[in-house]
Design a protein around this motif. Structure first.
Motif, mmCIF file in Angstrom:
data_model
loop_
_atom_site.group_PDB
_atom_site.id
_atom_site.type_symbol
_atom_site.label_atom_id
_atom_site.label_comp_id
_atom_site.label_asym_id
_atom_site.label_seq_id
_atom_site.Cartn_x
_atom_site.Cartn_y
_atom_site.Cartn_z
ATOM 1 N N ALA A 186 0.830 -1.206 0.000
ATOM 2 C CA ALA A 186 0.000 0.000 0.000
ATOM 3 C C ALA A 186 0.863 1.254 0.000
ATOM 4 C CB ALA A 186 -0.936 -0.005 1.205
ATOM 5 N N ASP A 187 1.954 1.247 0.784
ATOM 6 C CA ASP A 187 2.878 2.387 0.805
ATOM 7 C C ASP A 187 3.482 2.619 -0.573
ATOM 8 O OD1 ASP A 187 2.515 2.716 3.554
ATOM 9 O OD2 ASP A 187 4.176 1.378 4.042
ATOM 10 N N VAL A 188 3.923 1.536 -1.204
ATOM 11 C CA VAL A 188 4.567 1.625 -2.510
ATOM 12 C C VAL A 188 3.597 2.157 -3.558
ATOM 13 C CG1 VAL A 188 5.618 0.266 -4.367
ATOM 14 C CG2 VAL A 188 6.243 -0.172 -1.984
ATOM 15 N N VAL A 189 2.367 1.644 -3.564
ATOM 16 C CA VAL A 189 1.370 2.093 -4.536
ATOM 17 C C VAL A 189 1.026 3.559 -4.317
ATOM 18 C CG1 VAL A 189 -1.038 1.823 -5.269
ATOM 19 C CG2 VAL A 189 0.400 -0.198 -4.950
ATOM 20 N N ARG A 190 0.863 3.973 -3.048
ATOM 21 C CA ARG A 190 0.535 5.373 -2.770
ATOM 22 C C ARG A 190 1.623 6.308 -3.290
ATOM 23 N NH1 ARG A 190 -2.099 3.576 2.177
ATOM 24 N NH2 ARG A 190 -0.090 3.532 3.250
ATOM 25 N N GLU A 230 8.106 -6.321 -8.023
ATOM 26 C CA GLU A 230 9.502 -6.114 -7.611
ATOM 27 C C GLU A 230 10.054 -4.817 -8.179
ATOM 28 O OE1 GLU A 230 10.952 -7.860 -5.457
ATOM 29 O OE2 GLU A 230 9.841 -9.759 -5.398
ATOM 30 N N PHE A 231 9.670 -4.487 -9.410
ATOM 31 C CA PHE A 231 10.141 -3.238 -10.030
ATOM 32 C C PHE A 231 9.639 -2.035 -9.234
ATOM 33 C CE2 PHE A 231 8.958 0.359 -12.720
ATOM 34 C CZ PHE A 231 10.203 0.752 -13.177
ATOM 35 N N PHE A 232 8.361 -2.049 -8.847
ATOM 36 C CA PHE A 232 7.798 -0.920 -8.099
ATOM 37 C C PHE A 232 8.490 -0.763 -6.747
ATOM 38 C CE2 PHE A 232 4.112 -1.535 -10.988
ATOM 39 C CZ PHE A 232 4.042 -0.240 -11.471
ATOM 40 N N TRP A 233 8.752 -1.890 -6.079
ATOM 41 C CA TRP A 233 9.459 -1.808 -4.800
ATOM 42 C C TRP A 233 10.877 -1.277 -4.993
ATOM 43 C CZ3 TRP A 233 8.697 -3.046 0.456
ATOM 44 C CH2 TRP A 233 7.389 -3.414 0.793
ATOM 45 N N ASP A 242 9.957 -15.337 -0.838
ATOM 46 C CA ASP A 242 10.222 -15.238 -2.271
ATOM 47 C C ASP A 242 10.021 -13.826 -2.800
ATOM 48 O OD1 ASP A 242 7.471 -15.180 -2.068
ATOM 49 O OD2 ASP A 242 7.122 -16.421 -3.839
ATOM 50 N N SER A 243 10.057 -12.825 -1.905
ATOM 51 C CA SER A 243 10.016 -11.424 -2.337
ATOM 52 C C SER A 243 11.443 -10.900 -2.393
ATOM 53 C CB SER A 243 9.185 -10.585 -1.356
ATOM 54 O OG SER A 243 7.851 -11.024 -1.319
ATOM 55 N N LEU A 244 11.888 -10.534 -3.573
ATOM 56 C CA LEU A 244 13.282 -10.119 -3.756
ATOM 57 C C LEU A 244 13.612 -8.853 -2.973
ATOM 58 C CD1 LEU A 244 13.452 -10.837 -7.565
ATOM 59 C CD2 LEU A 244 14.725 -12.065 -5.804
ATOM 60 N N PHE A 245 12.641 -7.930 -2.911
ATOM 61 C CA PHE A 245 12.906 -6.677 -2.205
ATOM 62 C C PHE A 245 13.232 -6.918 -0.731
ATOM 63 C CE2 PHE A 245 8.251 -7.217 -2.063
ATOM 64 C CZ PHE A 245 8.016 -7.150 -0.700
#
Length: 419
Positions: A63-67, A111-114, A142-145
């Motif tokens: 949610a933080d990333v999208v905002r 992953e790109f957005f993060w 399995d989250s690369l970020f």
């Protein structure tokens, strides 16, 4: 060891500490002897902290990333503490990415957005160094970020002991046709291999995972899954009833709900043939009406919703039989084969009869061999269930908890002892 651990521990994970959700319960159990004042957590979901589980939290969520991408002024991540539910700030609503998990392109895009979001900021640095962790415990997924964030935090506390814990398998090959899945797997394997190699302590959830990951990653590990407090109530008096009550208390994901439905159907058949009224009560987090309706079998099984900690303790002690299930589908076996369910240690502590239904190759079922009546074939479930229900006291019940205590002692010795 002493009854408490005087070490400052920073836990990095997807899920927040919890008394109810499976992953959060496992994490909380591992550090229940660490005082709240010495426990902090950095997590990556939109969950809210519960009271008295940790001193300080730092959350970075989807949610933080999208905002941020809708408003460059939006803050990506921040520290927070427990607040009652009515105190939640507007905008805390979780962004459900469940449906996107089936699309590898979407997961790569995530992953790109993060990667592009400014989570690596002064507030994270100040929070980490202010807490000054002596141990950094990373629950690797399995989250690369998450791996990148762990590496950043580890650099901010260079003297801290680094512990890496893997609870579910994300790196073994699957029968997948998507090239995007294989590409993302390659990235996860590369990140995990580097992170594990640099760790002071490597922890896996099962003997089977320990063996597989030693071959894949070249580093041995210790095992631990759940270290719950003893939920058994001595001299507990069960609620009066006409017949046996079976209790399932756990998640419905990985198609476990489908096996519970089959169990309910088998129970109904048994009740009709034998003039019995055995009942299966299913306790789990809220799910779709479609799944609930599938599990509701008249005269046999009932979905009862979620339990808080006192409610769980009561229901486990009140049960005649505790139930565990695993899916027989190939895809689910691939995902769960090396994992052990959170609730199994809780079940063993209660000391009641356990009925397990699932494929024998899954680690949870292997753990229950000798501790439960295990039905490993759906084709013969009706017969095996009938034999068990006629006299459940003949079921295999091993109440010896020594091996669980040994796992706990090995874990605490490796993680909390001075380097």
């Amino acid at each position: 060891m002493d009854n408490s651990v005087n070490k400052r521990v920073l836990v990095i994970s997807n899920n927040v500490f919890s008394t109810q959700s499976n992953n959060g319960k496992t994490l909380s159990s591992l550090f229940r002897r660490v005082s709240v004042d010495n426990l902090a957590q950095l997590f990556f979901s939109s969950e809210r902290p519960e009271k008295d589980l940790a001193y300080s939290y730092y959350r970075i969520s989807d949610a933080d990333v999208v905002r941020f991408f809708f408003s460059k002024e939006a803050k990506v991540g921040g520290c927070l503490r427990y607040e009652p539910a009515e105190g939640n700030r507007k905008g805390d609503k979780n962004i459900d990415l469940g449906s996107l998990k089936n699309y590898e392109v979407a997961r790569l895009a995530r992953e790109f957005f993060w990667q592009a979001a400014p989570w690596n900021n002064k507030e994270l640095e100040t929070w980490t160094q202010g807490f000054s962790p002596e141990i950094i415990f990373f629950c690797a997924g399995d989250s690369l970020f998450a791996y990148e964030i762990f590496q950043k935090v580890a650099k901010l506390a260079p003297d801290a002991k680094r512990v890496v814990y893997v609870t579910d398998d994300y790196i073994l090959p699957r029968l997948k046709a998507s090239p995007f899945w294989w590409f993302r797997r390659w990235l996860v394997v590369r990140a995990m291999r580097k992170t594990v190699a640099d760790a002071h302590v490597f922890v896996t959830i099962s003997k089977e995972m320990r063996t597989e990951y030693l071959k894949r990653l070249g580093k041995d590990s210790i095992n631990v899954f759940n270290i719950p407090e003893n939920l058994k109530i001595e001299s507990f008096v069960k609620t009066p009833r006409e017949d046996l009550i079976l209790i399932y208390a756990g998640g419905l994901h990985f198609n476990r709900w489908k096996v519970l439905r089959k169990l309910g159907l088998a129970l109904r058949k048994f009740n009709v043939v034998n003039g019995r009224s055995v009942k299966l009560k299913i306790f789990s987090q809220k799910c779709s009406e479609r799944i609930i309706n599938h599990m509701q079998i008249a005269g046999a099984s009932e979905f009862c919703g979620a339990l808080d900690a006192p409610g769980l303790r009561f229901e486990l002690n009140d049960a005649d039989v505790l139930v565990h299930v695993e899916s027989f589908s190939r895809n689910c076996i691939e995902s769960t084969r090396l994992s052990i369910s959170t609730k199994l240690a809780e079940y063993v502590n209660i000391g009641s009869n356990i009925l397990a239904v699932g494929p024998g190759k899954v680690s949870s079922m292997r753990f229950l061999q000798g501790r439960a009546t295990c039905i490993t074939s759906l084709s013969n479930m009706d017969n095996e269930l009938a034999v068990f229900l006629v006299n459940p006291e003949k079921g295999s019940v091993n109440t010896d908890k020594a091996d669980l205590e040994n796992l706990r002692a090995d874990f605490e010795r490796a993680v909390f002892a001075n380097s």
